[in-house]
Design a protein around this motif. Structure first.
Motif, PDB file in Angstrom:
ATOM      1  N   THR A 199      25.789  39.798  76.292  1.00 22.46           N
ATOM      2  CA  THR A 199      27.246  39.701  76.313  1.00 22.46           C
ATOM      3  C   THR A 199      27.626  38.284  76.707  1.00 22.46           C
ATOM      4  O   THR A 199      27.178  37.774  77.738  1.00 22.46           O
ATOM      5  N   TYR A 200      28.442  37.676  75.884  1.00 19.90           N
ATOM      6  CA  TYR A 200      28.892  36.300  76.090  1.00 19.90           C
ATOM      7  C   TYR A 200      30.357  36.355  76.480  1.00 19.90           C
ATOM      8  O   TYR A 200      31.207  36.665  75.650  1.00 19.90           O
ATOM      9  N   GLU A 201      30.642  36.113  77.744  1.00 18.49           N
ATOM     10  CA  GLU A 201      32.013  36.176  78.256  1.00 18.49           C
ATOM     11  C   GLU A 201      32.670  34.830  78.012  1.00 18.49           C
ATOM     12  O   GLU A 201      32.657  33.945  78.873  1.00 18.49           O
ATOM     13  N   GLU A 202      33.228  34.699  76.811  1.00 12.41           N
ATOM     14  CA  GLU A 202      33.827  33.430  76.412  1.00 12.41           C
ATOM     15  C   GLU A 202      34.727  33.644  75.205  1.00 12.41           C
ATOM     16  O   GLU A 202      34.761  34.720  74.614  1.00 12.41           O
ATOM     17  N   GLN A 203      35.436  32.611  74.866  1.00 13.10           N
ATOM     18  CA  GLN A 203      36.199  32.544  73.630  1.00 13.10           C
ATOM     19  C   GLN A 203      35.579  31.402  72.836  1.00 13.10           C
ATOM     20  O   GLN A 203      35.102  30.422  73.427  1.00 13.10           O
ATOM     21  N   ILE A 204      35.589  31.526  71.503  1.00 16.47           N
ATOM     22  CA  ILE A 204      35.010  30.450  70.703  1.00 16.47           C
ATOM     23  C   ILE A 204      36.007  29.947  69.672  1.00 16.47           C
ATOM     24  O   ILE A 204      36.822  30.704  69.153  1.00 16.47           O
ATOM     25  N   ASP A 205      35.932  28.669  69.413  1.00 11.58           N
ATOM     26  CA  ASP A 205      36.762  27.994  68.413  1.00 11.58           C
ATOM     27  C   ASP A 205      35.810  27.192  67.540  1.00 11.58           C
ATOM     28  O   ASP A 205      35.071  26.343  68.049  1.00 11.58           O
ATOM     29  N   PHE A 206      35.799  27.471  66.257  1.00 11.42           N
ATOM     30  CA  PHE A 206      34.859  26.806  65.357  1.00 11.42           C
ATOM     31  C   PHE A 206      35.145  25.310  65.191  1.00 11.42           C
ATOM     32  O   PHE A 206      34.287  24.569  64.717  1.00 11.42           O
ATOM     33  N   ARG A 207      36.337  24.841  65.533  1.00 15.03           N
ATOM     34  CA  ARG A 207      36.692  23.417  65.525  1.00 15.03           C
ATOM     35  C   ARG A 207      36.442  22.742  64.180  1.00 15.03           C
ATOM     36  O   ARG A 207      36.165  21.539  64.122  1.00 15.03           O
ATOM     37  N   GLY A 208      36.500  23.516  63.080  1.00 18.04           N
ATOM     38  CA  GLY A 208      36.290  22.943  61.759  1.00 18.04           C
ATOM     39  C   GLY A 208      34.843  22.731  61.378  1.00 18.04           C
ATOM     40  O   GLY A 208      34.547  22.203  60.313  1.00 18.04           O
ATOM     41  N   VAL A 209      33.919  23.144  62.232  1.00 16.45           N
ATOM     42  CA  VAL A 209      32.491  22.923  61.982  1.00 16.45           C
ATOM     43  C   VAL A 209      32.004  23.897  60.899  1.00 16.45           C
ATOM     44  O   VAL A 209      32.177  25.102  61.031  1.00 16.45           O
ATOM     45  N   PRO A 210      31.378  23.388  59.837  1.00 16.99           N
ATOM     46  CA  PRO A 210      30.849  24.246  58.771  1.00 16.99           C
ATOM     47  C   PRO A 210      29.473  24.791  59.146  1.00 16.99           C
ATOM     48  O   PRO A 210      28.444  24.278  58.710  1.00 16.99           O
ATOM     49  N   VAL A 211      29.457  25.841  59.958  1.00 18.34           N
ATOM     50  CA  VAL A 211      28.195  26.368  60.483  1.00 18.34           C
ATOM     51  C   VAL A 211      28.209  27.894  60.439  1.00 18.34           C
ATOM     52  O   VAL A 211      29.261  28.514  60.577  1.00 18.34           O
ATOM     53  N   SER A 212      27.029  28.479  60.233  1.00 21.83           N
ATOM     54  CA  SER A 212      26.869  29.930  60.354  1.00 21.83           C
ATOM     55  C   SER A 212      26.473  30.236  61.782  1.00 21.83           C
ATOM     56  O   SER A 212      25.492  29.686  62.289  1.00 21.83           O
ATOM     57  N   VAL A 213      27.235  31.108  62.426  1.00 20.65           N
ATOM     58  CA  VAL A 213      26.916  31.591  63.767  1.00 20.65           C
ATOM     59  C   VAL A 213      26.514  33.049  63.585  1.00 20.65           C
ATOM     60  O   VAL A 213      27.334  33.879  63.201  1.00 20.65           O
ATOM     61  N   ARG A 214      25.231  33.340  63.826  1.00 22.56           N
ATOM     62  CA  ARG A 214      24.659  34.655  63.521  1.00 22.56           C
ATOM     63  C   ARG A 214      24.102  35.332  64.757  1.00 22.56           C
ATOM     64  O   ARG A 214      23.391  34.710  65.547  1.00 22.56           O
ATOM     65  N   ALA A 215      24.408  36.627  64.862  1.00 23.22           N
ATOM     66  CA  ALA A 215      23.824  37.429  65.937  1.00 23.22           C
ATOM     67  C   ALA A 215      22.390  37.763  65.567  1.00 23.22           C
ATOM     68  O   ALA A 215      22.095  38.092  64.419  1.00 23.22           O
ATOM     69  N   ASP A 216      21.496  37.664  66.545  1.00 25.15           N
ATOM     70  CA  ASP A 216      20.103  38.052  66.352  1.00 25.15           C
ATOM     71  C   ASP A 216      19.940  39.480  66.863  1.00 25.15           C
ATOM     72  O   ASP A 216      19.376  39.725  67.911  1.00 25.15           O
ATOM     73  N   GLY A 217      20.497  40.410  66.113  1.00 26.78           N
ATOM     74  CA  GLY A 217      20.503  41.815  66.505  1.00 26.78           C
ATOM     75  C   GLY A 217      21.717  42.486  65.902  1.00 26.78           C
ATOM     76  O   GLY A 217      22.486  41.884  65.167  1.00 26.78           O
ATOM     77  N   ASP A 218      21.908  43.756  66.208  1.00 24.14           N
ATOM     78  CA  ASP A 218      23.056  44.495  65.722  1.00 24.14           C
ATOM     79  C   ASP A 218      24.301  44.095  66.495  1.00 24.14           C
ATOM     80  O   ASP A 218      24.214  43.585  67.616  1.00 24.14           O
ATOM     81  N   ALA A 219      25.478  44.411  65.906  1.00 26.44           N
ATOM     82  CA  ALA A 219      26.750  44.058  66.539  1.00 26.44           C
ATOM     83  C   ALA A 219      26.870  44.612  67.957  1.00 26.44           C
ATOM     84  O   ALA A 219      27.421  43.953  68.831  1.00 26.44           O
ATOM     85  N   GLY A 220      26.332  45.788  68.205  1.00 24.05           N
ATOM     86  CA  GLY A 220      26.402  46.356  69.545  1.00 24.05           C
ATOM     87  C   GLY A 220      25.540  45.640  70.561  1.00 24.05           C
ATOM     88  O   GLY A 220      25.730  45.780  71.768  1.00 24.05           O
ATOM     89  N   GLU A 221      24.591  44.857  70.095  1.00 22.89           N
ATOM     90  CA  GLU A 221      23.675  44.144  70.988  1.00 22.89           C
ATOM     91  C   GLU A 221      24.143  42.731  71.331  1.00 22.89           C
ATOM     92  O   GLU A 221      23.679  42.141  72.305  1.00 22.89           O
ATOM     93  N   VAL A 222      25.037  42.188  70.511  1.00 20.42           N
ATOM     94  CA  VAL A 222      25.499  40.815  70.709  1.00 20.42           C
ATOM     95  C   VAL A 222      27.029  40.849  70.740  1.00 20.42           C
ATOM     96  O   VAL A 222      27.680  41.056  69.720  1.00 20.42           O
ATOM     97  N   VAL A 223      27.585  40.644  71.934  1.00 21.18           N
ATOM     98  CA  VAL A 223      29.012  40.838  72.170  1.00 21.18           C
ATOM     99  C   VAL A 223      29.653  39.530  72.625  1.00 21.18           C
ATOM    100  O   VAL A 223      29.130  38.863  73.523  1.00 21.18           O
ATOM    101  N   ILE A 224      30.785  39.200  72.009  1.00 20.21           N
ATOM    102  CA  ILE A 224      31.620  38.103  72.507  1.00 20.21           C
ATOM    103  C   ILE A 224      32.813  38.776  73.162  1.00 20.21           C
ATOM    104  O   ILE A 224      33.611  39.443  72.493  1.00 20.21           O
TER     105      ILE A 224
END
Length: 181
Positions: free
Chosen positions: A78-103
């Motif tokens: 669980t990542y207790e944060e907010q994220i802003d892509f800031r225009g960066v052309p990048v793939s941000v991928r969870a290494d697991g199922d949605a229930g395992e990787v939480v923002i």
């Protein structure tokens, strides 16, 4: 030479480092031409380049990363944060199922994920649970997009669970002048 360097408050990076005039530049290279993988783990006990997702995005923003050059892989937790892509052309991928990787934006004011800098389909978010957002009112007068706020941006969001977010408009996702896939 591989070193561990702190590039921001609580943000650790592991990789080849070149120091020039007291400024450290981390310059990962891929000889095969494949995207360079940057890893994120929720604590320093796990081997990873960063402990926050935003730290990895900020690093790529500072590098002026080009399309397809980097992939951010986020380890379960669980990542207790907010994220802003800031225009960066990048793939941000969870290494697991949605229930395992939480923002989780609980306790913070604003959208959990923001795409507000003209992101294109080269900015991708894949496989997360996005929760605890209250909406963004920095651009519009009402709080909108509790989970995800898109403004003049066209990101790809795949395999994400967007739940338990609130806002005056678009508690889960709010997209204005945007094509979200």
């Amino acid at each position: 030479m591989t070193l561990l360097a702190e590039v921001g408050e609580g943000t650790m990076v592991r990789g080849p480092i070149a120091c020039i005039c007291m400024i450290c530049l981390i310059a990962p290279l891929s000889a095969s031409g494949d995207p360079i993988v940057i890893t994120v783990a929720p604590d320093q006990a796990s081997p990873a380049d960063f402990t926050t997702i935003q730290g990895a995005i900020d690093y790529l923003y500072a590098l002026e990363a080009g399309p397809g050059e980097y992939v951010v892989v986020v380890q379960p937790g669980t990542y207790e944060e907010q994220i802003d892509f800031r225009g960066v052309p990048v793939s941000v991928r969870a290494d697991g199922d949605a229930g395992e990787v939480v923002i989780d934006g609980t306790g913070q004011s604003g959208s959990v994920v923001r795409f507000v800098s003209g992101e294109t389909s080269l900015s991708r978010l894949e496989g997360f649970t996005i929760t605890g957002g209250t909406g963004d009112s920095a651009i519009l007068t009402d709080a909108v997009g509790g989970g995800v706020f898109c403004y003049y941006s066209d990101p790809i969001i795949e395999r994400c669970v967007i739940t338990a977010n609130t806002a005056n408009g678009g508690g889960g996702v709010f997209a204005l002048a945007s094509e979200v896939i």
